[in-house]
Scaffold this active site. Structure first.
Site, PDB file in Angstrom:
ATOM      1  CE  LYS A 214      -4.196   0.606   2.157  1.00  0.00           C
ATOM      2  NZ  LYS A 214      -5.248   0.474   1.168  1.00  0.00           N
TER       3      LYS A 214
HETATM    4  N1  PPE Z   1      -7.557  -2.582  -3.325  1.00  0.00           N
HETATM    5  C1  PPE Z   1      -7.153  -1.314  -3.169  1.00  0.00           C
HETATM    6  C2  PPE Z   1      -6.478  -0.636  -4.287  1.00  0.00           C
HETATM    7  C3  PPE Z   1      -7.365  -0.668  -1.949  1.00  0.00           C
HETATM    8  O1  PPE Z   1      -6.950   0.593  -1.788  1.00  0.00           O
HETATM    9  C4  PPE Z   1      -8.030  -1.353  -0.903  1.00  0.00           C
HETATM   10  C5  PPE Z   1      -8.286  -0.668   0.406  1.00  0.00           C
HETATM   11  C6  PPE Z   1      -8.441  -2.682  -1.114  1.00  0.00           C
HETATM   12  C7  PPE Z   1      -8.176  -3.266  -2.337  1.00  0.00           C
HETATM   13  C8  PPE Z   1      -9.091  -3.496  -0.040  1.00  0.00           C
HETATM   14  O2  PPE Z   1      -8.172  -3.848   0.963  1.00  0.00           O
HETATM   15  P1  PPE Z   1      -8.608  -4.081   2.478  1.00  0.00           P
HETATM   16  O3  PPE Z   1      -8.937  -2.749   3.047  1.00  0.00           O
HETATM   17  O4  PPE Z   1      -7.429  -4.693   3.117  1.00  0.00           O
HETATM   18  O5  PPE Z   1      -9.787  -4.985   2.476  1.00  0.00           O
HETATM   19  N2  PPE Z   1      -8.473   0.732   0.339  1.00  0.00           N
HETATM   20  C9  PPE Z   1      -8.220   1.505   1.518  1.00  0.00           C
HETATM   21  C10 PPE Z   1      -8.004   2.961   1.202  1.00  0.00           C
HETATM   22  C11 PPE Z   1      -9.183   3.781   0.858  1.00  0.00           C
HETATM   23  C12 PPE Z   1      -8.846   5.253   0.684  1.00  0.00           C
HETATM   24  O6  PPE Z   1      -9.563   5.917  -0.051  1.00  0.00           O
HETATM   25  O7  PPE Z   1      -7.879   5.752   1.296  1.00  0.00           O
HETATM   26  C13 PPE Z   1      -9.261   1.233   2.586  1.00  0.00           C
HETATM   27  O8  PPE Z   1     -10.348   0.731   2.292  1.00  0.00           O
HETATM   28  O9  PPE Z   1      -8.969   1.523   3.747  1.00  0.00           O
END
Ligand code: PPE
Length: 306
Positions: free
Chosen positions: A158
């Protein structure tokens, strides 16, 4: 307006207004940070953080992938700091945002020229894709922007800089009148959304892209486990754009978004245009888990005051 009273910065709670960094910070200039998004939920046993250990492991792994050789804190210490931030701000439910960021007085594009600093903020955050998203579903387009090739940007980390790609796609999508964008990988198969992983349901089987080119979502992992608990078959596979159009159900998931049905993609109605039965069953199980009312709550919740 302040979103909270305290932000944890480099090991200490600092008042919201005082948690600032210098204009010449290298993370700001080059996108050299790694972050997490975690939700804390209100339960009968007080505030509880969902899958804290997994989020801290992914944070440390993201730092390793970006190239940091050492961090000033361990995953365990950072997990405790997340709890401290929730307690200090007196939140029952909130979103927690840890960020490891680079700082250097040289600007030579060499990570080893600087150090890693760490901050953790928390704020109350409602429905990410709109207040009616969970009930009514959202409309998406397939983005004109491609998701990162895994040897261009590290998709399992991330990294803050990775999100310029998400911002391109999300901004385009919203300007076109959609709620969110589906992004295809460089081979043209479905990858993920700008901030969520994606699932489709067809003939009772649940399919999702493998994690070769997408973030290893913790909500994704949780829903796969809950789906298998409920007896569904879950298959990680390549999904094409036209697979989306003929799916019985589509849903997306993420920490911020939680579980959201997709009712339309590229002006094609998905299924009967409503949240389908599999999506509803998983959203219900997920809600029970985070409220501390599910057998999986025991392993997945960290109670802040205990
Ligand atoms: N893909 C991406 C690109 C992504 O950013 C997230 C989370 C996910 C999948 C899902 O991952 P998880 O949260 O572990 O289930 N996106 C984060 C950031 C959002 C933002 O706008 O900042 C979040 O949901 O916290």
């Amino acid at each position: 307006m302040a979103e909270s009273r305290y932000i944890w910065l480099d090991g200490q709670l600092v008042e919201y207004e005082k948690a600032t960094v210098h204009f010449l910070n290298t993370a700001l200039h080059y996108g050299l940070g790694v972050f997490e998004g975690i939700r804390c939920y209100s339960t009968q046993r007080g505030p509880a953080i969902f899958r804290l250990k997994e989020h801290m492991t992914r944070l440390v792994n993201s730092a390793k992938i970006l190239g940091f050789r050492s961090l000033p804190f361990t995953a365990e210490q950072l997990g405790e700091a997340c709890k401290e931030v929730v307690r200090a701000n007196g939140f029952q439910a909130c979103y927690i945002r840890p960020l490891v960021f680079h700082e250097s007085d040289k600007r030579d594009l060499n990570l080893d020229s600087g150090i890693a600093r760490v901050g953790i903020a928390a704020w109350p955050w409602g429905a990410y894709l709109g207040d009616e998203a969970e009930e009514k579903g959202v409309r998406m387009n397939v983005s004109s922007y491609t998701r990162h090739h895994p040897n261009v940007m590290m998709t399992k980390a991330k990294v803050t800089g990775n999100y310029a790609n998400s911002v391109l796609a999300k901004t385009e999508s919203v300007r076109l009148g959609f709620d969110e964008a589906v992004m295809l990988d460089p081979q043209g198969y479905v990858a993920e959304c700008t901030g969520e992983n994606l699932f489709i349901v067809r003939n009772g089987v649940i399919y999702t892209p493998g994690t070769w080119a997408v973030l290893e979502g913790i909500t994704r992992d949780s829903l796969m486990t809950l789906a298998r608990d409920l007896g569904y078959q879950v298959v990680e596979t390549q999904i094409s754009r036209d697979h989306l159009y003929i799916a019985d159900e589509i849903f997306v998931c993420g920490t911020a978004a939680e579980v959201v049905p997709v009712t339309e993609i590229d002006f094609r109605v998905i299924g009967d245009g409503k949240a389908g039965p599999v999506t509803r069953a998983l959203a219900k199980a997920f809600r029970a888990v985070v409220q501390g009312e599910h057998p999986r709550s025991v392993e997945w919740l960290s109670y802040v005051n205990e």
